[in-house]
Scaffold this motif. Structure first.
Motif, PDB file in Angstrom:
ATOM      1  N   SER A  86       3.782   2.028  -3.097  1.00  0.00           N
ATOM      2  CA  SER A  86       3.234   1.007  -3.980  1.00  0.00           C
ATOM      3  C   SER A  86       3.552   1.368  -5.417  1.00  0.00           C
ATOM      4  O   SER A  86       3.504   2.521  -5.798  1.00  0.00           O
ATOM      5  N   GLY A 129       3.605  -4.220  -8.475  1.00  0.00           N
ATOM      6  CA  GLY A 129       3.428  -4.502  -7.046  1.00  0.00           C
ATOM      7  C   GLY A 129       4.741  -4.332  -6.330  1.00  0.00           C
ATOM      8  O   GLY A 129       5.792  -4.166  -6.925  1.00  0.00           O
ATOM      9  N   TYR A 181       1.873  -8.402  -3.604  1.00  0.00           N
ATOM     10  CA  TYR A 181       0.813  -7.691  -2.892  1.00  0.00           C
ATOM     11  C   TYR A 181      -0.254  -8.667  -2.423  1.00  0.00           C
ATOM     12  O   TYR A 181      -0.262  -9.839  -2.797  1.00  0.00           O
ATOM     13  N   PRO A 183       1.442  -4.541   0.562  1.00  0.00           N
ATOM     14  CA  PRO A 183       0.498  -3.587  -0.011  1.00  0.00           C
ATOM     15  C   PRO A 183      -0.772  -4.332  -0.408  1.00  0.00           C
ATOM     16  O   PRO A 183      -0.716  -5.488  -0.827  1.00  0.00           O
ATOM     17  N   ARG A 184      -1.911  -3.690  -0.250  1.00  0.00           N
ATOM     18  CA  ARG A 184      -3.190  -4.328  -0.571  1.00  0.00           C
ATOM     19  C   ARG A 184      -3.753  -3.745  -1.854  1.00  0.00           C
ATOM     20  O   ARG A 184      -3.705  -2.531  -2.053  1.00  0.00           O
ATOM     21  N   ARG A 185      -4.258  -4.616  -2.694  1.00  0.00           N
ATOM     22  CA  ARG A 185      -4.928  -4.179  -3.931  1.00  0.00           C
ATOM     23  C   ARG A 185      -6.323  -4.780  -3.948  1.00  0.00           C
ATOM     24  O   ARG A 185      -6.497  -5.939  -3.611  1.00  0.00           O
TER      25      ARG A 185
END
Length: 134
Positions: free
Chosen positions: A18, A22, A93, A128-130
């Motif tokens: 990551s 992003g 993301y 990817p997670r935010r």
């Protein structure tokens, strides 16, 4: 796991991590052939390698109507644009936001400002997670 052919040697893995704002970073040899990934924002190379930010793609499935692009991850944010149904978009993301028909995931666009509800995006990629900023 991603694999690349580098001067006749198969590399077992490619650096994927990551990054801000992003996406993921993949390292390619400077003379590498074209790749099916959609690279954006090249950055400085290290030891003859070029770092390229790579983003996932999704297809808008909004049943024939333009999909609203919002200023934040929720239906309460102002609409700042639209994407046409059936079009491909680059996604940076995933984050949590207001629920749209039972789905609280929102995607940050990689090619400009804004968020779209994951309810209306078909993507075979885990992004990817935010966590939402407070």
């Amino acid at each position: 796991m991603s694999h690349l052919l580098l001067r006749g040697i198969v590399l077992a893995s490619v650096l994927l991590m990551s990054t801000a704002p992003g996406g993921a970073v993949a390292l390619f040899p400077a003379a590498a052939p074209a790749t099916p990934l959609r690279p954006t924002m090249p950055t400085a190379g290290v030891a003859g390698l070029i770092a390229v930010t790579v983003h996932a793609q999704g297809r808008v499935r909004s049943h024939g109507v333009p999909l609203a692009v919002r200023a934040g991850p929720g239906a309460g944010y102002p609409v700042i644009g639209h994407r046409l149904s059936g079009s491909l978009i680059d996604l940076a993301y995933s984050t949590r936001g207001s629920s749209v028909e039972g789905d609280a995931r929102w995607y940050r666009l990689a090619d400009g400002p804004g968020f779209v509800s994951a309810r209306y995006i078909l993507s075979g990629t885990i992004l990817p997670r935010r966590e939402p900023s407070s």
